[in-house]
Design a protein around this motif. Structure first.
Motif, PDB file in Angstrom:
ATOM      1  N   TYR A  10       0.828  -1.212   0.000  1.00 52.98           N
ATOM      2  CA  TYR A  10       0.000   0.000   0.000  1.00 52.98           C
ATOM      3  C   TYR A  10       0.867   1.268   0.000  1.00 52.98           C
ATOM      4  N   LEU A  11       1.964   1.225   0.726  1.00 55.08           N
ATOM      5  CA  LEU A  11       2.855   2.390   0.744  1.00 55.08           C
ATOM      6  C   LEU A  11       3.792   2.405  -0.462  1.00 55.08           C
ATOM      7  N   GLY A  12       4.536   1.309  -0.670  1.00 50.89           N
ATOM      8  CA  GLY A  12       5.627   1.315  -1.637  1.00 50.89           C
ATOM      9  C   GLY A  12       5.181   1.434  -3.084  1.00 50.89           C
ATOM     10  N   ILE A  29      10.766  -2.927  -6.134  1.00 50.72           N
ATOM     11  CA  ILE A  29      11.214  -4.300  -5.871  1.00 50.72           C
ATOM     12  C   ILE A  29      10.365  -4.908  -4.756  1.00 50.72           C
ATOM     13  N   ASP A  30       9.898  -6.133  -4.980  1.00 51.51           N
ATOM     14  CA  ASP A  30       9.116  -6.818  -3.939  1.00 51.51           C
ATOM     15  C   ASP A  30       9.385  -8.311  -4.045  1.00 51.51           C
ATOM     16  N   VAL A  31       9.241  -9.015  -2.928  1.00 51.34           N
ATOM     17  CA  VAL A  31       9.428 -10.476  -2.939  1.00 51.34           C
ATOM     18  C   VAL A  31       8.177 -11.195  -3.441  1.00 51.34           C
ATOM     19  N   ARG A  34       3.419 -12.150  -7.497  1.00 47.07           N
ATOM     20  CA  ARG A  34       2.115 -11.779  -8.042  1.00 47.07           C
ATOM     21  C   ARG A  34       1.985 -10.257  -8.119  1.00 47.07           C
ATOM     22  N   LYS A  35       2.405  -9.590  -7.055  1.00 50.49           N
ATOM     23  CA  LYS A  35       2.329  -8.129  -7.029  1.00 50.49           C
ATOM     24  C   LYS A  35       3.180  -7.515  -8.140  1.00 50.49           C
ATOM     25  N   ILE A  36       4.380  -8.086  -8.315  1.00 53.45           N
ATOM     26  CA  ILE A  36       5.297  -7.537  -9.323  1.00 53.45           C
ATOM     27  C   ILE A  36       4.736  -7.755 -10.730  1.00 53.45           C
ATOM     28  N   GLY A  84       6.681  -4.055   5.184  1.00 48.04           N
ATOM     29  CA  GLY A  84       5.741  -4.049   6.305  1.00 48.04           C
ATOM     30  C   GLY A  84       6.436  -4.202   7.664  1.00 48.04           C
ATOM     31  N   THR A  85       5.769  -3.675   8.699  1.00 50.08           N
ATOM     32  CA  THR A  85       6.229  -3.845  10.088  1.00 50.08           C
ATOM     33  C   THR A  85       5.014  -4.271  10.917  1.00 50.08           C
ATOM     34  N   PRO A  86       4.503  -5.498  10.674  1.00 49.36           N
ATOM     35  CA  PRO A  86       3.273  -5.927  11.360  1.00 49.36           C
ATOM     36  C   PRO A  86       3.511  -6.159  12.846  1.00 49.36           C
ATOM     37  N   SER A 120       9.085   2.882   6.328  1.00 48.62           N
ATOM     38  CA  SER A 120       8.217   2.039   7.169  1.00 48.62           C
ATOM     39  C   SER A 120       8.126   2.646   8.566  1.00 48.62           C
ATOM     40  N   THR A 121       7.044   2.303   9.281  1.00 49.48           N
ATOM     41  CA  THR A 121       6.888   2.794  10.658  1.00 49.48           C
ATOM     42  C   THR A 121       7.611   1.824  11.589  1.00 49.48           C
ATOM     43  N   VAL A 122       8.606   2.332  12.304  1.00 48.83           N
ATOM     44  CA  VAL A 122       9.448   1.431  13.122  1.00 48.83           C
ATOM     45  C   VAL A 122       9.563   1.943  14.555  1.00 48.83           C
ATOM     46  N   ARG A 151      -2.596   8.583   3.788  1.00 48.68           N
ATOM     47  CA  ARG A 151      -3.833   7.896   4.199  1.00 48.68           C
ATOM     48  C   ARG A 151      -4.291   7.026   3.044  1.00 48.68           C
ATOM     49  N   GLU A 152      -4.587   5.744   3.310  1.00 46.72           N
ATOM     50  CA  GLU A 152      -5.147   4.923   2.239  1.00 46.72           C
ATOM     51  C   GLU A 152      -6.446   5.578   1.782  1.00 46.72           C
ATOM     52  N   GLY A 153      -6.698   5.489   0.486  1.00 48.12           N
ATOM     53  CA  GLY A 153      -7.869   6.168  -0.067  1.00 48.12           C
ATOM     54  C   GLY A 153      -7.498   7.550  -0.622  1.00 48.12           C
ATOM     55  N   PRO A 266      -3.820   0.374  15.023  1.00 48.78           N
ATOM     56  CA  PRO A 266      -3.807  -0.581  16.131  1.00 48.78           C
ATOM     57  C   PRO A 266      -2.411  -1.128  16.423  1.00 48.78           C
ATOM     58  N   LYS A 267      -1.706  -1.553  15.364  1.00 46.51           N
ATOM     59  CA  LYS A 267      -0.389  -2.165  15.631  1.00 46.51           C
ATOM     60  C   LYS A 267       0.619  -1.092  16.023  1.00 46.51           C
ATOM     61  N   ASP A 268       0.456   0.122  15.529  1.00 46.36           N
ATOM     62  CA  ASP A 268       1.447   1.155  15.866  1.00 46.36           C
ATOM     63  C   ASP A 268       1.351   1.581  17.329  1.00 46.36           C
ATOM     64  N   VAL A 333      -8.322  -4.840   4.586  1.00 46.73           N
ATOM     65  CA  VAL A 333      -9.164  -5.400   5.662  1.00 46.73           C
ATOM     66  C   VAL A 333      -8.328  -5.758   6.887  1.00 46.73           C
ATOM     67  N   ARG A 334      -7.058  -5.307   6.926  1.00 44.09           N
ATOM     68  CA  ARG A 334      -6.238  -5.626   8.094  1.00 44.09           C
ATOM     69  C   ARG A 334      -6.896  -5.030   9.340  1.00 44.09           C
ATOM     70  N   ASP A 335      -7.115  -5.846  10.345  1.00 45.46           N
ATOM     71  CA  ASP A 335      -7.760  -5.443  11.596  1.00 45.46           C
ATOM     72  C   ASP A 335      -9.005  -4.583  11.354  1.00 45.46           C
TER      73      ASP A 335
HETATM   74  P1  NAD Z   1       2.041  -4.005   2.877  1.00 40.80           P
HETATM   75  O1  NAD Z   1       1.985  -5.276   3.605  1.00 40.80           O
HETATM   76  O2  NAD Z   1       0.925  -3.584   1.985  1.00 40.80           O
HETATM   77  O3  NAD Z   1       3.371  -3.974   1.984  1.00 40.80           O
HETATM   78  C1  NAD Z   1       4.607  -4.448   2.393  1.00 40.80           C
HETATM   79  C2  NAD Z   1       5.298  -5.081   1.175  1.00 40.80           C
HETATM   80  O4  NAD Z   1       6.652  -5.393   1.496  1.00 40.80           O
HETATM   81  C3  NAD Z   1       4.641  -6.375   0.719  1.00 40.80           C
HETATM   82  O5  NAD Z   1       4.282  -6.262  -0.648  1.00 40.80           O
HETATM   83  C4  NAD Z   1       5.726  -7.438   0.924  1.00 40.80           C
HETATM   84  O6  NAD Z   1       5.697  -8.470  -0.026  1.00 40.80           O
HETATM   85  C5  NAD Z   1       6.978  -6.584   0.801  1.00 40.80           C
HETATM   86  N1  NAD Z   1       8.186  -7.176   1.381  1.00 40.80           N
HETATM   87  C6  NAD Z   1       8.324  -7.827   2.567  1.00 40.80           C
HETATM   88  N2  NAD Z   1       9.605  -8.187   2.742  1.00 40.80           N
HETATM   89  C7  NAD Z   1      10.295  -7.749   1.669  1.00 40.80           C
HETATM   90  C8  NAD Z   1      11.669  -7.801   1.282  1.00 40.80           C
HETATM   91  N3  NAD Z   1      12.598  -8.370   2.054  1.00 40.80           N
HETATM   92  N4  NAD Z   1      12.022  -7.251   0.105  1.00 40.80           N
HETATM   93  C9  NAD Z   1      11.097  -6.671  -0.692  1.00 40.80           C
HETATM   94  N5  NAD Z   1       9.786  -6.587  -0.381  1.00 40.80           N
HETATM   95  C10 NAD Z   1       9.399  -7.113   0.790  1.00 40.80           C
HETATM   96  O7  NAD Z   1       2.305  -2.877   3.985  1.00 40.80           O
HETATM   97  P2  NAD Z   1       2.061  -1.289   3.854  1.00 40.80           P
HETATM   98  O8  NAD Z   1       0.683  -0.946   4.265  1.00 40.80           O
HETATM   99  O9  NAD Z   1       2.553  -0.842   2.519  1.00 40.80           O
HETATM  100  O10 NAD Z   1       3.024  -0.756   5.004  1.00 40.80           O
HETATM  101  C11 NAD Z   1       4.419  -0.706   4.853  1.00 40.80           C
HETATM  102  C12 NAD Z   1       5.006   0.129   5.977  1.00 40.80           C
HETATM  103  O11 NAD Z   1       4.539   1.471   5.846  1.00 40.80           O
HETATM  104  C13 NAD Z   1       4.563  -0.305   7.383  1.00 40.80           C
HETATM  105  O12 NAD Z   1       5.616  -0.064   8.277  1.00 40.80           O
HETATM  106  C14 NAD Z   1       3.418   0.633   7.685  1.00 40.80           C
HETATM  107  O13 NAD Z   1       3.222   0.812   9.073  1.00 40.80           O
HETATM  108  C15 NAD Z   1       3.902   1.901   7.024  1.00 40.80           C
HETATM  109  N6  NAD Z   1       2.849   2.834   6.620  1.00 40.80           N
HETATM  110  C16 NAD Z   1       1.742   2.365   5.969  1.00 40.80           C
HETATM  111  C17 NAD Z   1       0.748   3.258   5.596  1.00 40.80           C
HETATM  112  C18 NAD Z   1      -0.525   2.771   4.956  1.00 40.80           C
HETATM  113  O14 NAD Z   1      -1.493   3.548   4.922  1.00 40.80           O
HETATM  114  N7  NAD Z   1      -0.589   1.548   4.468  1.00 40.80           N
HETATM  115  C19 NAD Z   1       0.890   4.632   5.890  1.00 40.80           C
HETATM  116  C20 NAD Z   1       2.059   5.063   6.514  1.00 40.80           C
HETATM  117  C21 NAD Z   1       3.037   4.155   6.883  1.00 40.80           C
END
Ligand code: NAD
Length: 437
Positions: A10-12, A29-31, A34-36, A84-86, A120-122, A151-153, A266-268, A333-335
């Motif tokens: 969602y972010l990247g 770049i992503d692992v 399907r997304k790629i 992600g930082t779940p 990422s949020t850490v 913000r998503e959306g 919630p997780k943050d 739909v996370r949480d």
């Molecule tokens: P997400 O789960 O949608 O995306 C994370 C992506 O990282 C996934 O596509 C996953 O396959 C990929 N990934 C995991 N390990 C990897 C690796 N080693 N190399 C390459 N890719 C890898 O999560 P998100 O919502 O995009 O959130 C990402 C971060 O941004 C989190 O820390 C979140 O808290 C923060 N953030 C999210 C939002 C939001 O609205 N979604 C807003 C601000 C900050």
């Protein structure tokens, strides 16, 4: 500039497309293969308004490519970490496995002068630790923490025109070499007047968790007021309007309802409490435990209210849940409080049908035991109660007279307090809002 974006969720994915829109040459770049594949075909792998159009636009310029091969980061001057930082399973702390793996994996491809930018949020302290890892291997590279507030959306416009930039650099100074490089990355929004603040690493990390904690607190505050309003026979929506007119308080984020969810708040706040505990500052954040508890109580409250609406028992009652995403204009739909409520109702014997314009594929993966229906009109058929739990415009626009003809019993619970109660009551519905008489 040549830029790599590691993690295309969602972010990247949005960040990569927006950086290309700003004129940079970007590799995402992503692992996740399907997304790629989807992104390479200029298809958004999730619902985010404007993203697919943007992918089309920038991929035609040849400035945006996607791959699963991390070595493609070689040659980029700036590398954004967006993985992600779940929440850790069974614990409150953040799982940093992905951030660590992405950073360690990137190190062999760094060149002198490169800037690794964490988005990422850490938990506070992560940037300093990763900075040491990076500079041990490549002493002339830099690590910056540049938290993301999108913000998503609204992710595309929030990325292209953010409220502010925060750069957390090693020495916290404007003169740090990475500052000029990030200024070049963000030249367009900066020249349009977006403020930018330079800080040290821990301050930048804390800005993000503090912002999310404040937002969560504001929502739980008004939801706590909703509980009191219900007990006292008062109206929380009017109360919010009235207190929100004080500009020290502000009306935004003061809508009482079923509470917050999603992949961030919630997780943050939980990770923040866990980290404060490790630092010996846990007392400072005990209030966040209450914020979390108020939020979770909303979900049980909705189940109780639904039982009341259904005449005291949920057993065998047909409940239609309008909305599965944690917020409208997203398929995330996370949480999601809507899905958590739907699952609790089903466990208590109700026959639940969930509908949503975008989130059903994600919802059915997460809660396969629930019944899903794509068509709103079909989902309404023969319902004993409707629950509006995600405020998509199409649900706000439902015609109470037409809907009354389709359902079995005209009961509605407005979990987001967005419907005109008098209009629904006039059409014969038993209407319940949250925190409203
Ligand atoms: P997400 O789960 O949608 O995306 C994370 C992506 O990282 C996934 O596509 C996953 O396959 C990929 N990934 C995991 N390990 C990897 C690796 N080693 N190399 C390459 N890719 C890898 O999560 P998100 O919502 O995009 O959130 C990402 C971060 O941004 C989190 O820390 C979140 O808290 C923060 N953030 C999210 C939002 C939001 O609205 N979604 C807003 C601000 C900050």
């Amino acid at each position: 500039m040549r830029i790599s974006v590691i993690g295309c969720g969602y972010l990247g994915a949005v960040h990569a497309a927006c950086m290309a829109k700003l004129g940079h040459e970007v590799v995402g770049i992503d692992v996740d293969e399907r997304k790629i594949l989807e992104l390479s075909a200029a298809r958004a792998p999730f619902f985010e308004p404007g993203l697919e159009e943007l992918l089309h636009e920038v991929q035609e310029t040849g400035r945006l490519t996607f791959t699963t091969d991390l070595s493609a980061a070689q040659g980029s001057a700036v590398h954004f970490i967006c993985v992600g930082t779940p929440q850790k399973k069974g614990e409150n702390g953040a799982d940093l496995t992905f951030v660590d793996a992405a950073t360690l994996g990137l190190i062999p491809f760094l060149s002198p002068g490169d800037v690794v930018v964490g988005k990422s949020t850490v938990p506070v302290g992560t940037a300093a630790r990763l900075s040491t890892l990076v500079t041990n291997q490549e002493p002339n590279a830099h690590l910056v923490w540049n938290p993301e507030f999108l913000r998503e959306g609204h992710a595309v416009s929030d990325t292209l025109q953010p409220d502010r930039f925060v750069y957390g650099v090693g020495d916290g100074s404007e003169e740090h070499p990475a500052v000029a490089i990030l200024d070049e990355v963000y030249a367009t929004p900066l020249s349009a007047g977006t403020p930018r603040l330079v800080s040290d690493h821990p301050t930048a990390e804390l800005v993000k968790t503090a912002a999310n904690s404040f937002l969560a607190t504001k929502i739980s505050f008004i939801n706590a007021m909703a509980e009191v309003c219900e007990a006292a026979g008062a109206d929380v929506a009017l109360l919010a309007d009235a207190i929100g007119m004080d500009d020290r308080i502000g009306r935004k984020f003061l809508n009482a309802g079923i509470g917050f969810g999603g992949g961030c708040l919630p997780k943050d706040i939980r990770a923040f409490m866990a980290r404060a505990g490790e630092l010996g500052a846990d007392q400072a954040l005990t209030f966040l435990r209450e914020v979390d508890a108020i939020n979770m109580r909303r979900r049980t409250r909705v189940v109780e209210l639904t039982r009341e609406l259904c005449g005291g028992s949920l057993m065998g009652k047909r409940i239609t849940v309008l909305g599965a995403a944690f917020k409208p204009e997203s398929d995330d739909v996370r949480d999601s409080p809507a899905l958590s409520i739907a699952a609790q109702l089903q466990l208590q014997g109700a026959v639940v049908t969930v509908t949503d314009p975008e989130a059903l594929p994600n919802a059915s993966r997460r809660f396969p035991e629930l019944h899903y229906e794509e068509q709103t009109e079909v989902a309404l058929e023969r319902a004993d109660a409707l629950l509006l739990l995600t405020e998509w415009q199409e649900y706000r626009d439902l015609d109470p007279y037409e809907a009354a003809l389709v359902v079995d019993t005209p009961n509605i619970l407005d979990g987001r307090n967005v419907l005109d109660a008098s209009k629904w009551r006039a059409a014969g519905w038993t209407y319940r809002g949250l925190g409203r008489p």
